[in-house]
Design an enzyme around this catalytic site. Structure first.
Site, mmCIF file in Angstrom:
data_model
loop_
_atom_site.group_PDB
_atom_site.id
_atom_site.type_symbol
_atom_site.label_atom_id
_atom_site.label_comp_id
_atom_site.label_asym_id
_atom_site.label_seq_id
_atom_site.Cartn_x
_atom_site.Cartn_y
_atom_site.Cartn_z
ATOM 1 N N HIS A 24 0.864 -1.187 0.000
ATOM 2 C CA HIS A 24 0.000 0.000 0.000
ATOM 3 C C HIS A 24 0.900 1.236 0.000
ATOM 4 O O HIS A 24 1.673 1.446 0.931
ATOM 5 C CB HIS A 24 -0.885 -0.053 1.243
ATOM 6 C CG HIS A 24 -1.853 1.078 1.364
ATOM 7 N ND1 HIS A 24 -3.078 1.075 0.748
ATOM 8 C CD2 HIS A 24 -1.776 2.245 2.042
ATOM 9 C CE1 HIS A 24 -3.723 2.193 1.043
ATOM 10 N NE2 HIS A 24 -2.945 2.934 1.825
ATOM 11 N N ASP A 26 1.280 5.130 0.143
ATOM 12 C CA ASP A 26 0.603 6.355 0.559
ATOM 13 C C ASP A 26 1.215 7.561 -0.141
ATOM 14 O O ASP A 26 2.341 7.954 0.155
ATOM 15 C CB ASP A 26 0.697 6.519 2.080
ATOM 16 C CG ASP A 26 -0.291 5.640 2.803
ATOM 17 O OD1 ASP A 26 -1.463 5.581 2.362
ATOM 18 O OD2 ASP A 26 0.091 4.999 3.805
ATOM 19 N N ASP A 163 -7.906 1.635 6.320
ATOM 20 C CA ASP A 163 -6.599 2.281 6.446
ATOM 21 C C ASP A 163 -6.631 3.216 7.660
ATOM 22 O O ASP A 163 -7.427 4.158 7.691
ATOM 23 C CB ASP A 163 -6.346 3.085 5.160
ATOM 24 C CG ASP A 163 -4.923 3.598 5.022
ATOM 25 O OD1 ASP A 163 -4.102 3.351 5.925
ATOM 26 O OD2 ASP A 163 -4.646 4.255 4.000
HETATM 27 ZN ZN ZN Z 1 -3.208 4.759 2.809
#
Ligand code: ZN
Length: 206
Positions: A24, A26, A163
């Protein structure tokens, strides 16, 4: 964003060995959120050293403008924020044309109604259980409760990812609400034994 940015390739290799399925990423622009992280050039370099699914979470303004650079950099999946998109329908279409799966994300204070029309067109809905922009925040239980309604809305085939503040305890809560994809940052990267940290989250969800 919880990984060590100076050794991202090694961090990804370690969690790959520990059985993680998805990385993941960001992405923050200093505009939609107050922080700045990484963009397509870093993702393109990581793509060369990892075969895992790259899940780019765009916490940026004007996501439509950047969809193509992120797809070309090697993102398999691209999630954008409903709060940042002028024309979410068109952007989902564009992501699909670029060969990516599409995700829609909503902030803790954004109601489920905001994504009602577009969530069924996506492959994933991302529920923020902290305010976007910084790692290590406390889990927001009220935001997580939206998962129940989102699962009713999208049915069983669309992923619901969560998240923010995921650890073994909160993981079990959000899975009981209907989530099937968990983003764990601090709960893994702040631990020296990543395998034990990942197993603890998995076991809590069984
Ligand atoms: Zn995130």
């Amino acid at each position: 964003m919880s990984a060590d940015f100076a050794r991202l390739a090694q961090e990804i290799a370690e969690v790959t060995d520990a059985g993680v399925n998805i990385v993941h990423l960001d992405v923050m622009d200093g505009h939609f959120v107050p922080n700045i992280t990484i963009g397509p050039p870093v993702i393109a370099k990581l793509r060369k050293v990892s075969g895992l699914v790259f899940d780019a979470h765009l916490m940026i303004s004007e996501p439509a403008k950047y969809a193509e650079p992120f797809a070309r950099a090697g993102a398999d999946h691209i999630t954008f924020h409903i709060e940042a998109a002028d024309d979410p329908h068109r952007l989902i279409e564009k992501l699909h044309q670029l060969g990516c799966t599409a995700g829609i994300c909503l902030n803790p204070q954004t109601p489920v109604e905001a994504i009602e029309a577009v969530a069924p067109l996506c492959e994933m809905v991302l529920v923020m259980t902290v305010h976007p922009g910084f790692g290590g925040q406390a889990f927001m239980p009220e935001a997580a409760k939206k998962i129940v309604r989102i699962r009713e809305l999208v049915g069983p085939d669309i992923r619901i990812e969560v998240d923010g503040g995921i650890d073994p305890q909160t993981a079990s809560t959000v899975v009981s609400y209907g989530a099937d994809t968990l983003v764990a940052g601090k709960a893994i990267f702040a631990e020296s034994d990543r395998i034990a940290a990942i197993n603890a989250i998995r076991e809590a969800c069984e």
